[in-house]
Write an enzyme that holds these catalytic residues in place. Structure first.
Site, PDB file in Angstrom:
ATOM      1  N   ASP A   7      40.671  45.588  34.637  1.00 27.17           N
ATOM      2  CA  ASP A   7      40.398  45.658  35.763  1.00 27.17           C
ATOM      3  C   ASP A   7      39.130  45.866  35.945  1.00 27.17           C
ATOM      4  O   ASP A   7      38.836  46.709  36.285  1.00 27.17           O
ATOM      5  CB  ASP A   7      41.322  46.788  36.725  1.00 27.17           C
ATOM      6  CG  ASP A   7      41.095  45.866  38.490  1.00 27.17           C
ATOM      7  OD1 ASP A   7      41.669  44.631  38.436  1.00 27.17           O
ATOM      8  OD2 ASP A   7      41.286  46.851  38.988  1.00 27.17           O
ATOM      9  N   GLU A  70      42.579  39.746  34.997  1.00 23.46           N
ATOM     10  CA  GLU A  70      43.863  39.188  36.269  1.00 23.46           C
ATOM     11  C   GLU A  70      42.975  37.553  36.368  1.00 23.46           C
ATOM     12  O   GLU A  70      41.288  37.899  36.003  1.00 23.46           O
ATOM     13  CB  GLU A  70      43.173  40.398  37.507  1.00 23.46           C
ATOM     14  CG  GLU A  70      44.336  39.910  38.749  1.00 23.46           C
ATOM     15  CD  GLU A  70      44.301  40.562  39.474  1.00 23.46           C
ATOM     16  OE1 GLU A  70      43.414  40.830  40.256  1.00 23.46           O
ATOM     17  OE2 GLU A  70      45.259  41.702  39.730  1.00 23.46           O
ATOM     18  N   ASP A 143      42.300  51.700  39.740  1.00 21.37           N
ATOM     19  CA  ASP A 143      42.091  50.857  38.503  1.00 21.37           C
ATOM     20  C   ASP A 143      42.560  50.996  37.087  1.00 21.37           C
ATOM     21  O   ASP A 143      42.902  49.802  36.708  1.00 21.37           O
ATOM     22  CB  ASP A 143      40.573  50.758  38.497  1.00 21.37           C
ATOM     23  CG  ASP A 143      39.951  51.089  40.319  1.00 21.37           C
ATOM     24  OD1 ASP A 143      39.593  50.329  40.819  1.00 21.37           O
ATOM     25  OD2 ASP A 143      40.185  52.191  40.142  1.00 21.37           O
TER      26      ASP A 143
END
Lengths: 182, 182
Positions: A7, A70, A143
């Site tokens: 992330d 992502e 995170d």
């Protein structure tokens, strides 16, 4: 199968490594690479260097089969997407140097895979990360837990369907070319 | 003093290496790293890998004292700035790994340094790049000539004033943090 979720963030980059056997998930490692605070470099290039070196060490240690990030077509402003792009570029480079395929999922896909509901809130996702990985507590900071959720999403994708997330396609690149200011 | 200018792009990244002695400029090398066309990787991570490896080779070969890039706060849309950020991140990483300071100039600063006029057109800049480097022809493609212009801008800055361009400051990062969606 071992999966790394990452992330990226300009201040904190979370990572999570899981092992998947059938529908059984095991958490191997998670944590964050922080580039703010005492002892951290102030220049962007040195922050990127720290992220690259630290993530490369994690990938070397666990030898995952995939790196999952992502997809971030949703970024809302030019300045933050530019900065996030720098970090993301370095993460994709780490994957390329480690010979890893990169898989991308949207936040909606991750939430849907982990909780069954694409509009689940952060707490619900974190609760399910803890549950699915059989952890005593919710992994902190968020995170790291977000990175584990990405890895779980790919774990379900690999185990339960042929869906493998999104890669940057030629048409995405063409679209960007069309708009590319450089 | 040896200066590397780099003009990042998702398709083509230009580079130019100059040697500066007083107000005398000599072109040592220029070219482009292309990531489109036959034989080029289609995935973004592999394109980034190619840019990183190729640029690292150029930096190893010429051992510059500075790496100069354009500051790109002007990028106009989220998608292209995100993609450009990926490439730029990898370029800054190359500089960090080579131990090079990174200097940034706006397009206006580059035009002003090379032609004396901040709103000069591309042809005027290219003509002056050719003239200042005593080349027989305008360096092609324009990505390479833009990279040489960046290097010349730093050459003038180093030789004629204390101005050293812009680095990403703590306040820029704070601003981005404030807006950072991650």
């Amino acid at each position: 199968m071992i999966i790394a979720g990452v992330d990226p963030g300009s201040r904190v980059t979370g990572y999570g490594i899981i092992k998947v056997e059938g529908n059984h998930f095991q958490c191997l490692d998670y944590g964050v690479i922080s580039t703010t605070g005492r002892g951290c470099p102030s220049e962007l290039k040195d922050r990127l260097h720290k992220i690259f070196e630290s993530l490369s060490d994690v990938l070397d240690k666990h030898s995952p089969d995939y790196l999952v990030v992502e997809s971030i077509f949703y970024a809302r402003n030019v300045h933050s997407s530019l900065l996030l792009g720098h970090v993301r570029g370095v993460i994709l480079l780490s994957a390329a140097r480690a010979g890893l395929p990169v898989i991308e999922y949207t936040p909606l896909e991750v939430k849907k895979a982990v909780t069954g509901y694409g509009r689940a809130d952060k707490e619900q996702v974190q609760t399910m990360v803890k549950r699915l990985l059989n952890l005593d507590t919710i992994p902190k900071p968020h995170d790291a837990s977000d990175a584990l959720a990405l890895a779980i999403c790919q774990g379900f994708g690999g185990a339960r369907s042929s869906k493998r997330g999104k890669r940057w396609s030629e048409s995405d690149l063409k679209q960007a070319r069309h708009k590319d200011p450089c």
